[in-house]
Design a protein around this motif. Structure first.
Motif, short mmCIF file in Angstrom:
data_model
loop_
_atom_site.label_atom_id
_atom_site.label_comp_id
_atom_site.label_asym_id
_atom_site.label_seq_id
_atom_site.Cartn_x
_atom_site.Cartn_y
_atom_site.Cartn_z
N ALA A 143 0.83 -1.21 0.00
CA ALA A 143 0.00 0.00 0.00
C ALA A 143 0.87 1.26 0.00
N ALA A 144 1.94 1.23 0.78
CA ALA A 144 2.84 2.40 0.85
C ALA A 144 3.55 2.60 -0.49
N VAL A 145 3.94 1.51 -1.12
CA VAL A 145 4.60 1.59 -2.42
C VAL A 145 3.64 2.15 -3.47
N LEU A 146 2.40 1.68 -3.44
CA LEU A 146 1.41 2.18 -4.39
C LEU A 146 1.14 3.66 -4.18
N ASP A 147 1.09 4.08 -2.93
CA ASP A 147 0.88 5.49 -2.65
C ASP A 147 2.05 6.33 -3.16
N ALA A 148 3.27 5.83 -2.99
CA ALA A 148 4.44 6.56 -3.47
C ALA A 148 4.44 6.64 -5.00
N ALA A 149 4.07 5.55 -5.65
CA ALA A 149 4.00 5.56 -7.12
C ALA A 149 2.93 6.53 -7.60
N THR A 150 1.81 6.57 -6.89
CA THR A 150 0.73 7.49 -7.25
C THR A 150 1.21 8.93 -7.16
N GLN A 151 1.92 9.26 -6.09
CA GLN A 151 2.43 10.61 -5.94
C GLN A 151 3.40 10.97 -7.07
N CYS A 152 4.19 9.99 -7.49
CA CYS A 152 5.16 10.22 -8.56
C CYS A 152 4.45 10.48 -9.88
N PHE A 153 3.51 9.63 -10.25
CA PHE A 153 2.76 9.81 -11.49
C PHE A 153 1.95 11.10 -11.45
N TRP A 154 1.37 11.40 -10.31
CA TRP A 154 0.53 12.59 -10.17
C TRP A 154 1.36 13.86 -10.40
N ALA A 155 2.56 13.89 -9.88
CA ALA A 155 3.41 15.07 -9.99
C ALA A 155 4.03 15.22 -11.38
N GLN A 156 4.40 14.09 -12.00
CA GLN A 156 5.17 14.15 -13.24
C GLN A 156 4.39 13.74 -14.49
N GLY A 157 3.29 13.02 -14.32
CA GLY A 157 2.58 12.52 -15.48
C GLY A 157 3.11 11.16 -15.89
N TYR A 158 2.36 10.49 -16.73
CA TYR A 158 2.72 9.14 -17.14
C TYR A 158 3.99 9.10 -17.99
N GLU A 159 4.02 9.89 -19.05
CA GLU A 159 5.16 9.83 -19.97
C GLU A 159 6.45 10.27 -19.31
N ALA A 160 6.40 11.31 -18.50
CA ALA A 160 7.63 11.86 -17.91
C ALA A 160 8.16 11.02 -16.76
N THR A 161 7.37 10.10 -16.24
CA THR A 161 7.80 9.27 -15.13
C THR A 161 8.50 8.02 -15.67
N SER A 162 9.75 7.85 -15.29
CA SER A 162 10.51 6.69 -15.72
C SER A 162 10.47 5.60 -14.66
N VAL A 163 10.84 4.41 -15.04
CA VAL A 163 10.93 3.32 -14.07
C VAL A 163 11.96 3.67 -13.00
N ARG A 164 13.01 4.34 -13.42
CA ARG A 164 14.04 4.77 -12.45
C ARG A 164 13.43 5.73 -11.42
N ASP A 165 12.57 6.64 -11.88
CA ASP A 165 11.88 7.55 -10.95
C ASP A 165 11.05 6.76 -9.95
N LEU A 166 10.33 5.76 -10.45
CA LEU A 166 9.46 4.96 -9.58
C LEU A 166 10.27 4.17 -8.56
N ILE A 167 11.41 3.64 -8.98
CA ILE A 167 12.27 2.90 -8.07
C ILE A 167 12.78 3.83 -6.97
N ALA A 168 13.19 5.04 -7.38
CA ALA A 168 13.71 6.00 -6.40
C ALA A 168 12.61 6.44 -5.43
N ARG A 169 11.41 6.62 -5.95
CA ARG A 169 10.32 7.13 -5.12
C ARG A 169 9.77 6.06 -4.17
N THR A 170 9.69 4.83 -4.67
CA THR A 170 9.11 3.76 -3.86
C THR A 170 10.12 3.10 -2.93
N GLY A 171 11.40 3.17 -3.30
CA GLY A 171 12.43 2.57 -2.46
C GLY A 171 12.57 1.07 -2.60
#
Length: 204
Positions: free
Chosen positions: A10-38
């Motif tokens: 749940a915490a990982v999903l919330d972090a991913a949501t915040q990342c996509f919400w701030a940056q958008g789908y296209e601008a969010t990379s897998v590397r961004d998601l890894i960094a944000r979710t930990g």
């Protein structure tokens, strides 16, 4: 035997949501998601699938935690109060959004939905749910005399949905209190039983 996950999904999903919400789908990379979710890329894929699937889960998470929750809470209020409370929350969220992220659903409608039938259907379904909330409250307001009958309930609900969408887009580029408050005040004034300009919303 599968190993138990070593992270809070749940915490990982919330972090991913915040990342996509701030940056958008296209601008969010897998590397961004890894960094944000930990968590590692392998863990991310094993738990949620590819980036597109994670975006779908994130959008659903956003809708349930934000829009669906607001509909449930406001749906318990009197008709006019419910509509006013719904827009009041949107107004506060828009003015308090220092990152100017806007609404993730509207962002998805503009970015992902046009080129993806599945996302288009998801967004359309949520918009229909919001319209249904407005329609229910408008009909109840027309029944108890707190909402005008000069316009059909269906068209009033469509109008409120359009106001909401426009307001959320405006907030991304012009998050000005006078502008957004004026949009909301006029939308509520339009519901007055005796016509625009006759109720308290016009004087507030």
């Amino acid at each position: 035997m599968a190993r138990p996950r070593e992270f809070d999904e749940a915490a990982v999903l919330d972090a991913a949501t915040q990342c996509f919400w701030a940056q958008g789908y296209e601008a969010t990379s897998v590397r961004d998601l890894i960094a944000r979710t930990g968590i590692s890329g392998a863990s991310l894929y094993n738990a949620f699938g590819d980036k597109r699937m994670l975006y779908r889960r994130s959008l659903e998470h956003y809708v349930e935690a934000s829009i669906a929750d607001r509909i449930r809470r406001c749906g318990d209020l009197a008709p006019r109060a419910a509509i006013a409370a719904f827009f009041g929350e949107i107004l506060r969220r828009s003015l308090d959004d220092s990152q100017q992220r806007g609404c993730m659903l509207v962002n998805a409608a503009l970015e992902a939905a046009p080129d993806d039938p599945e996302f288009r259907a998801v967004v359309a379904g949520v918009l229909a749910r919001i319209e249904g909330f407005f329609l229910d409250r408008v009909r109840a307001g027309q029944a108890d005399g707190t909402v005008t009958r000069l316009v059909s309930a269906e068209n009033l609900a469509r109008h409120l949905l359009g106001v909401l969408m426009g307001m959320r887009v405006l907030a991304r580029v012009r998050p000005e209190p006078a502008l957004l408050e004026g949009v909301v005040r006029t939308a509520l004034d339009f519901l007055d039983p005796n016509g625009p300009g006759s109720g308290a919303s016009a004087r507030s």
